[in-house]
Design a protein around this motif. Structure first.
Motif, mmCIF file in Angstrom:
data_model
loop_
_atom_site.group_PDB
_atom_site.id
_atom_site.type_symbol
_atom_site.label_atom_id
_atom_site.label_comp_id
_atom_site.label_asym_id
_atom_site.label_seq_id
_atom_site.Cartn_x
_atom_site.Cartn_y
_atom_site.Cartn_z
ATOM 1 N N LYS A 1 18.949 27.894 43.309
ATOM 2 C CA LYS A 1 18.829 26.454 43.036
ATOM 3 C C LYS A 1 18.629 25.860 41.667
ATOM 4 C CE LYS A 1 17.099 25.414 47.764
ATOM 5 N NZ LYS A 1 15.964 24.892 48.536
ATOM 6 N N TYR B 1 21.756 27.650 39.560
ATOM 7 C CA TYR B 1 23.211 27.448 39.693
ATOM 8 C C TYR B 1 23.340 26.028 40.205
ATOM 9 C CZ TYR B 1 24.057 32.423 39.189
ATOM 10 O OH TYR B 1 24.139 33.680 38.702
ATOM 11 N N PRO B 2 22.892 25.016 39.598
ATOM 12 C CA PRO B 2 22.837 23.483 40.039
ATOM 13 C C PRO B 2 24.295 23.076 40.365
ATOM 14 C CG PRO B 2 22.527 23.562 37.524
ATOM 15 C CD PRO B 2 22.470 24.985 38.101
ATOM 16 N N ASP B 3 25.199 23.565 39.755
ATOM 17 C CA ASP B 3 26.600 23.082 40.187
ATOM 18 C C ASP B 3 26.990 23.727 41.297
ATOM 19 O OD1 ASP B 3 26.553 21.362 37.912
ATOM 20 O OD2 ASP B 3 27.899 22.989 36.666
ATOM 21 N N LYS B 4 26.741 25.069 41.500
ATOM 22 C CA LYS B 4 27.047 25.365 42.878
ATOM 23 C C LYS B 4 26.447 24.960 44.072
ATOM 24 C CE LYS B 4 28.026 29.962 40.644
ATOM 25 N NZ LYS B 4 29.724 29.948 41.036
ATOM 26 N N LYS C 1 25.428 21.816 44.307
ATOM 27 C CA LYS C 1 25.810 20.654 44.445
ATOM 28 C C LYS C 1 26.970 20.747 45.392
ATOM 29 C CE LYS C 1 27.658 16.517 42.174
ATOM 30 N NZ LYS C 1 27.901 15.679 40.770
ATOM 31 N N SER C 2 27.876 21.814 45.270
ATOM 32 C CA SER C 2 29.091 21.926 46.107
ATOM 33 C C SER C 2 28.639 22.411 47.338
ATOM 34 C CB SER C 2 29.914 22.919 45.283
ATOM 35 O OG SER C 2 30.515 22.486 44.135
ATOM 36 N N PHE D 1 30.810 27.477 47.295
ATOM 37 C CA PHE D 1 30.289 27.141 45.931
ATOM 38 C C PHE D 1 31.114 26.154 45.263
ATOM 39 C CE2 PHE D 1 27.660 31.409 46.325
ATOM 40 C CZ PHE D 1 26.517 30.659 47.251
ATOM 41 N N SER D 2 32.186 26.059 45.590
ATOM 42 C CA SER D 2 33.238 25.004 44.953
ATOM 43 C C SER D 2 33.471 23.789 46.117
ATOM 44 C CB SER D 2 34.465 25.739 44.683
ATOM 45 O OG SER D 2 34.115 26.750 43.727
ATOM 46 N N VAL D 3 33.503 22.845 45.458
ATOM 47 C CA VAL D 3 33.798 21.560 46.245
ATOM 48 C C VAL D 3 35.256 21.676 46.848
ATOM 49 C CG1 VAL D 3 34.137 18.886 46.233
ATOM 50 C CG2 VAL D 3 32.526 20.074 44.752
#
Length: 587
Positions: free
Chosen positions: A385, A388-391, A393-394, A437-439
């Motif tokens: 967490k 990898y904040p972007d992962k 979020k997804s 991990f991707s939107v």
């Protein structure tokens, strides 16, 4: 949050349709596997301490007061052709209370014998124990942090069934803020296609073509082999071996597919009791043995990267089972994981394959959705967490998107490569499948991700009267298909299939396709004899009718079609013995 839909996106709207699993069980007594009198406790990485409860062991004595106990290790047979169904044992060595023994293999059998006055002995106690004997891990070259992965699965657990029957476990994951994937959708009928999609990224047609009869050669396709090649130690366990579930029949392993493999343990002894509602392995339940071994695996390799997959059938496979009996067991298991520190660096994935496929609940229209939406919770490690904040979020956004087991495979593949120095291509990659991990696009449809129309639940079902003309036409169309299939079924000598006829129409519903051009009828009906219930989807297009996928049986299969040559034909055949037919005598 939309309380009327599981997910509500432009590409997929799945309504909330709850089957009631909170029905009271009148006078139901919980099963009991016996009482353990001999305990084995892990003392060191390769040592086990024996504790014999004198008062408990004396309860097993029948005549005398003297007894002795011994232990033996067991593992898979090495005899060619018998590796997947036979065992070999070491010599049974005497043991005493408080004695320490060397852990030579993963599985131990303890037996105790009563000594009679006539120098005769008879066995009074038999139990089994599972530990992970640590192996040397081959470290891979990495350029980042490797995260552990632990998959814990329960058979036939929809999200709805889980939250209603396992309230303590549900509260645990809710309180710890585990992401919950409301749009996780099955891609095939039963366990095998759904789990193979998650474990290999391939559809069932591809797996059948390349792996049937040669599962050992296909082991490199499974996600645990990818982790093994990345320097992880691997484990796979599944209870209730008598079920034709994940890796059975043409898809059995002759060799151990992972570093630690539980099949020999459950091959030693599994006994069903209490009207098939409890499965015992030794003096405790098979499910408890499975979770204890999983914890032991985590503790044994706490300083090494690991991948473990543990699948429990015994508390949820059918309506005779009671997931509520496993609730405290799972709550304790996750608490134990939490206090070991595993949550800091381990992805914990709690999942199922589908909902309940058979039984009285399947007559209800709500079960149409319940069957298609298995549970999926994913705990992302604390350090992940932060890194990898972007992962992350997804991961959170995708809780409300259409997700498939193929996406889960892509996610597992990405985890395995997070620490790699060079980018590695996913051989099972498909442009229509995505790592979580991707939107994931909100416009995603069943067709986009390879979910057959038969299984897609991205629509509302609208009810029709049981005597609706078009609905009845759809029922008769499905019935005629069953009858035509039945007439071509090949049976064993002296057997044939009884003629089946429509008995009753249970429900008729319809839905339109996205463009509101074609109409689909979803019908459930019973046939005589045996009062067998079926469900079918019939497409009405240009004044023609087409069966969508196969006709599904939704009542429990009770062996009525065991005379068929092909396994898949048995649900359409009620066997009858032919008159004046004798099997050939062998002289």
């Amino acid at each position: 949050m939309d309380v009327q839909h599981m997910i509500n996106t432009p590409g997929c709207r799945i309504p909330v349709a709850m089957v009631n699993y909170k029905k009271p069980h009148k006078n139901r007594k919980r099963g009991y596997c016996g009482y353990r009198a001999v305990f084995l406790e892990r003392e060191d990485i390769d040592k086990v301490r024996v504790v014999i409860k004198e008062k408990s062991i004396k309860k097993y004595l029948k005549r005398g007061k003297k007894y002795h106990c011994c232990y033996r290790f067991f593992q898979r047979s090495t005899k060619p052709g018998h590796e997947h169904r036979s065992l070999r044992f070491s010599k049974c060595t005497k043991i005493h209370d408080r004695e320490t023994i060397n852990l030579e293999q993963d599985f131990i059998n303890v037996q105790c014998f009563e000594n009679s006055n006539y120098n005769q002995t008879h066995r009074i106690y038999d139990d089994v124990y599972a530990f992970c004997k640590k192996i040397k891990v081959k470290n891979a070259t990495t350029c980042g942090k490797q995260y552990n992965v632990l998959l814990i699965g329960m058979d036939s657990m929809s999200l709805s069934r889980f939250v209603q029957t396992m309230t303590r476990t549900a509260k645990f994951v809710y309180d710890k803020f585990w992401p919950n994937y409301r749009g996780y959708h099955k891609v095939g009928d039963n366990t095998f296609p759904n789990l193979m999609a998650a474990l290999t990224g391939h559809n069932i047609s591809s797996i059948m073509k390349s792996c049937s009869g040669r599962m050992d050669q296909c082991n490199n396709k499974l996600i645990w082999s990818i982790y093994k090649n990345s320097g992880y130690v691997t484990a796979y366990g599944e209870d209730h071996l008598r079920l034709p579930d994940i890796f059975s029949k043409d898809y059995s392993f002759r060799k151990s597919p992972t570093d630690h493999y539980m099949r020999p343990f459950f091959l030693k002894e599994e006994i069903e009791i209490n009207n098939h509602s409890l499965l015992c392995a030794g003096k405790i339940s098979s499910g408890q043995q499975l979770l204890d071994y999983a914890i032991n695996f985590v503790l044994t390799y706490k300083d090494d990267p690991f991948f473990g997959f543990f699948w429990m059938n015994s508390f949820s496979h059918n309506m005779n089972n009671h997931p509520e009996d496993a609730d405290r067991m799972f709550e304790d298991f996750f608490n134990r994981l939490y206090y070991t520190g595993a949550f800091d660096n381990t992805f914990i994935i709690f999942l199922s394959d589908h909902g309940i496929r058979f039984g009285e609940n399947r007559i209800l229209v709500e079960s149409y959705y319940d069957d298609r939406l298995p549970l999926l919770y994913i705990w992302p490690p604390t350090t992940f967490k932060m890194n990898y904040p972007d992962k992350l979020k997804s991961l959170l956004i995708n809780q409300f998107r259409l997700i498939t087991p193929y996406d889960l495979f892509d996610t597992l593949f990405e985890i395995s490569k997070l620490a790699d120095c060079d980018e590695v291509e996913n051989e099972a990659a498909d442009p229509n499948h995505n790592s979580i991990f991707s939107v994931i696009s909100p416009n995603r449809t069943c067709q986009d991700v390879g979910i057959h129309d038969k299984w897609c639940s991205c629509h509302n079902l609208y009810p029709l009267d049981a005597e609706d003309a078009e609905g009845i036409r759809s029922v008769h169309f499905a019935v005629s298909h069953i009858v035509s299939v039945m007439q071509t079924i090949k049976t064993k000598r002296c057997w044939s299939c009884t003629h089946l006829s429509l008995k009753n129409v249970s429900r008729i519903h319809f839905y339109y396709d996205k463009n509101k051009i074609n109409i689909y009828f979803v019908v459930a009906f019973s046939m005589s004899p045996m009062n067998i219930f079926y469900e079918a989807t019939v497409l009405h297009k240009d004044s023609q009718m087409y069966l969508v996928g196969s006709v599904s049986i939704i009542s429990p299969y009770k062996g009525f079609g065991d005379c068929t040559i092909k396994h898949e034909d048995r649900i359409y055949c009620v066997c009858q013995k032919n008159d004046n037919c004798r099997l050939s005598s062998i002289f």
